[in-house]
Design a protein around this motif. Structure first.
Motif, mmCIF file in Angstrom:
data_model
loop_
_atom_site.group_PDB
_atom_site.id
_atom_site.type_symbol
_atom_site.label_atom_id
_atom_site.label_comp_id
_atom_site.label_asym_id
_atom_site.label_seq_id
_atom_site.Cartn_x
_atom_site.Cartn_y
_atom_site.Cartn_z
ATOM 1 N N UNK A 178 0.931 -1.288 0.048
ATOM 2 C CA UNK A 178 0.203 -0.206 -0.076
ATOM 3 C C UNK A 178 0.853 1.254 -0.039
ATOM 4 N N UNK A 179 1.906 1.192 0.635
ATOM 5 C CA UNK A 179 2.958 2.351 0.597
ATOM 6 C C UNK A 179 3.465 2.556 -0.644
ATOM 7 N N UNK A 180 3.527 1.480 -1.469
ATOM 8 C CA UNK A 180 4.162 1.887 -3.236
ATOM 9 C C UNK A 180 2.720 2.325 -3.707
ATOM 10 N N UNK A 181 1.754 1.887 -3.655
ATOM 11 C CA UNK A 181 0.365 2.353 -4.226
ATOM 12 C C UNK A 181 0.071 3.927 -4.052
ATOM 13 N N UNK A 182 0.418 4.239 -2.388
ATOM 14 C CA UNK A 182 0.333 5.577 -2.224
ATOM 15 C C UNK A 182 1.396 6.612 -2.597
ATOM 16 N N UNK A 183 2.610 5.719 -3.284
ATOM 17 C CA UNK A 183 3.523 6.710 -3.715
ATOM 18 C C UNK A 183 3.126 7.526 -4.613
ATOM 19 N N UNK A 184 2.567 7.246 -5.628
ATOM 20 C CA UNK A 184 1.886 8.227 -6.942
ATOM 21 C C UNK A 184 3.263 8.267 -7.618
ATOM 22 N N UNK A 185 3.710 9.695 -7.614
ATOM 23 C CA UNK A 185 5.005 9.841 -8.743
ATOM 24 C C UNK A 185 6.185 8.984 -8.349
ATOM 25 N N UNK A 186 6.157 8.788 -7.004
ATOM 26 C CA UNK A 186 7.394 8.084 -6.216
ATOM 27 C C UNK A 186 7.240 6.490 -6.500
#
Length: 777
Positions: free
Chosen positions: A450-458
């Motif tokens: 979920x942290x990857x998904x929430x990263x958006x541009x990053x």
């Protein structure tokens, strides 16, 4: 014709009675056939060290620790010789099929040579790996001629097989020396005057052939410490409830300022350390756990790591904590601390003790960053540092659950600080310390994704770092376990974790949870619930617990940093409550997660759950610690405690799930309570006629005053502490090998003895009786 038939019947009955008398030894009435195969050791192969049907098992099962062989005696009979070269639990065993709920007599002749420590040489039932039961005959020590020894035991209702053991040592009671066994037999016993060990309720008992005592009185005495544990838990629970109701539930209570907070923190940490040190003095440690840690550390120092897991020794821990055990053992050897001593046990409790203190310090600093205030930060640190369960498990029991909790908390904090690679490495270390770290694995994986998904541009950078975090965890596992691989296959560590996970195939192992609520403590996980085996039900509940907690984290992750702490604590508590193979301590890391969640959310309900779980886990840990060596305490009292404790745990788990739904999914939390202002006192009608002078509360000590006070303290201290107690202890010992022995102390010249002290060193519920020639006792 009738007379002949009558005489034939009488002759047959006489022959039958003669055969029965032949089996009636020492007042015993035995029946049936011999149940052991090759009990006289007459069947053997020249190339084998032991006779057919018998095998050697030992805690340290290598040629430098133990050996056993078949010996031929002067009368051409044969015996098994069992020798422990180091303190060890060694046994020559044979598995036998028996009938449930039946009395049996195990008999053998035993000769000892220089046997010392532990439970000595015994006959034993060693069913601990099968169903958790075991017992011993009378203990033989020293050097003695052949003695006839019997062990009478009753099988449990569902017990159909036992492991007969010719034993030197025991669980947590290792012995050294040589014991010989011959003429071993096992028969069903119809009647006996000897004490009978009931494996269903008296697991772990040492039978001494004494006449059976009143069972109800014995059970009552054995259960007294359990009642004391209940009373202590209730007292502490009521105390916490009172403090919670009058102080902790008010947010304003945490906001008040404190003078000299650093000094207060040091006092908290020092007090917590002293409390654990005192518990270590009062409790040597869990007999199995602390003995394992010592033996593993000593073995690692003496023989190295490459053969550690292939030496035939019982080792159910992964390699991570072995480094710490080895370091402590090396330190003990350097300092000259004897193996197995109280000082060595104290050192082995230091890792978990320091982990508790480090966690309390961490809570203090996190609370300050959350603007909780100095008083709130100190209170959270103090609550964790003085949680009775954690103090007992670290200082009394000697387990390392606190180390695991700290590593998991650090993993989550590092992930929140965007340090994924280091978080992965710390989690890998946690797995290498205790397999229970895997209980946090699924929810942590969800958090990373979920942290990857929430990263958006990053998201690309976070995906790369997450991949590297997984690689870091695997690297830690591989590098730190590599010295222990030896000649094992590349997948040896995977098999190690799999074997450890399935080594206790029970619904519950002393855990206060749903399985024990059903009365299935130490019952096989194959028992059916709703038509399916409990291990299948438990696995389904584990999956549902992870999914439920993950969904809640998904909804609440963006509102607070406490979401992952709350979701992971809930997941572990639900797994502990409704899963299988659970031990009594597996939920302890959830306590830290819940307290950290309270730090971020400030929801007083979380603090209430923390208090409730602290009480149930304390009762669970103390009772489990006691019954392992006092199996006679198992019975109605222990079952009632287990039922009530399990019910409380289930209720608390369900309540935490409800609270978590409100916090994470619905974002509903009660408004903070403010303590009511104290009532205004009526103004006094008296009017002072004296002028008001400015005053303060300082003492205004001068240098002369300070020096005077220090001088008085120093003089008083020297006078008071001079000759206070004694630092000397006996250095010459005398050990008795059998009952009735005596000793004489002679002086070179006539001396007047004003007083004398006797150090009985009594264990195993023994009795020391001193008598004078005049008949005084």
């Amino acid at each position: 014709m009738f007379v002949r038939r009558l005489l034939a019947i009488l002759l047959f009955l006489c022959l039958l009675s003669i055969s029965s008398l032949a089996l009636a030894e020492n007042g015993d009435r035995l029946t049936g056939d011999e149940l052991l195969y090759n009990g006289d050791f007459s069947v053997y192969a020249e190339s084998a060290s032991l006779p057919a049907g018998w095998e050697l098992r030992a805690y340290q099962n290598d040629t430098e620790s133990v050996y056993a062989y078949l010996d031929t005696l002067e009368d051409d009979s044969r015996s098994i010789v069992l020798t422990n070269l180091v303190p060890n639990d060694a046994r020559v065993v044979q598995e036998v099929e028996l009938l449930p709920n039946t009395v049996y007599r195990l008999f053998a002749e035993i000769r000892t040579s220089d046997v010392d420590h532990g439970t000595g040489a015994t006959l034993s039932i060693d069913n601990y790996p099968i169903d958790g039961t075991y017992c011993y005959s009378e203990n033989l020590f020293g050097s003695d001629a052949w003695r006839s020894v019997s062990l009478y035991f009753r099988t449990a209702d569902e017990q159909t097989r036992v492991v007969v053991a010719l034993r030197l040592g025991g669980y947590g009671t290792t012995a050294i020396g040589t014991a010989e066994f011959r003429n071993v037999s096992l028969y069903a016993c119809v009647a006996t005057d000897a004490a009978i060990v009931d494996l269903a309720t008296e697991n772990g008992t040492v039978s001494n052939l004494s006449r059976a005592v009143d069972t109800k009185n014995a059970d009552k005495t054995a259960s007294d410490p359990l009642i004391l544990a209940v009373a202590a838990t209730l007292l502490l629970g009521v105390a916490f409830a009172w403090v919670y109701h009058n102080a902790f539930r008010f947010s304003s209570y945490f906001e008040e300022t404190v003078g000299k907070p650093q000094l207060a923190l040091m006092i908290i940490l020092l007090g917590a350390f002293v409390a654990r040190a005192v518990l270590s003095v009062l409790f040597y440690g869990h007999p199995t756990d602390i003995s394992c840690f010592m033996a593993w550390g000593d073995m690692l120092v003496e023989r190295g790591a490459d053969s550690f897991y292939t030496a035939g020794v019982f080792t159910d821990y992964p390699p991570g904590y072995m480094y710490i055990c080895g370091a402590i053992s090396a330190l003990c050897k350097f300092l000259g601390i004897p193996y197995g001593s109280d000082a060595m046990a104290l050192l082995f409790k230091m890792p978990s003790t320091f982990a508790d203190l480090a966690t309390a310090y961490l809570l203090y600093h996190l609370a300050k960053r959350q603007n909780l205030g100095e008083r709130g930060a100190l209170l959270l640190a103090g609550i964790y540092a003085f949680t009775p369960t954690l103090m007992f498990v670290s200082g009394g029991w000697g387990q390392i659950d606190s180390v695991l909790a700290l590593l998991i908390a650090l993993t989550i904090l590092l992930l929140q600080k965007d340090k994924r690679i280091l978080a992965g490495a710390i989690y890998g270390l946690a797995i290498l310390m205790k397999p229970q770290a895997l209980m946090f694995g699924p929810i942590l994986a969800v958090a990373f994704v979920l942290d990857i998904i929430d990263g958006r541009e990053q998201w690309k950078r976070k995906l790369l770092e997450t991949t590297l975090a997984v690689a870091a965890a695997l690297a830690v596992l591989f590098v730190l376990s590599l010295p222990f691989k030896g000649a094992q296959g590349w997948d040896w560590l995977i098999h190690k974790y799999a074997d450890t996970a399935g080594s206790y195939h029970y619904v519950s192992i002393e855990a206060f949870n749903f399985g024990s609520l059903l009365g299935w403590n130490w019952k096989t996980a194959d028992k059916l619930i709703a038509g399916i085996p409990y291990h299948t039900f438990g696995m389904g509940m584990i999956i549902l617990s992870v999914l439920f907690s993950s969904v809640l984290y998904f909804f609440g992750r963006k509102r607070s940093r406490g979401a992952l702490f709350l979701a992971s604590g809930l997941a572990v508590l639900l797994i502990f409550t409704f899963g299988h193979y659970m031990h009594e301590r597996y939920m302890l890391p959830a306590l830290l997660m819940i307290l950290l969640a309270y730090l971020y959310y400030g929801d007083r309900r979380l603090l209430a759950v923390f208090g409730g779980l602290s009480a149930t886990s304390l009762l669970n840990a103390t009772c489990a610690y006691y019954v392992v060596d006092h199996q006679a305490a198992r019975g109605e009292v222990y079952d009632a405690i287990t039922f009530v404790g399990s019910l409380a745990t289930v209720v608390l788990a369900v309540y935490l799930a409800f609270v978590s739904v409100q916090i994470l999914a619905l974002n509903r939390m009660p408004q903070p309570l403010r303590a009511e202002d104290p009532p205004q006192k009526r103004a006094s009608r008296r009017v002072s006629i004296l002028p008001k002078l400015q005053t303060d509360n300082r003492l205004h000590f001068t240098k002369r005053d300070v020096l005077s006070v220090l001088g008085i303290v120093l003089i008083y201290g020297v006078v008071s502490l001079t000759n206070l107690g004694s630092t000397s202890a006996p250095q010459t010992y005398w050990y008795s090998d059998r009952a009735g022995e005596s000793m004489t102390v002679r002086f070179d010249a006539q001396e007047r003895v004003s007083a004398y002290s006797v150090f009985g060193n009594i264990n195993n519920d023994g009795t020391l009786l001193l008598t004078t020639p005049g008949g005084h006792e």
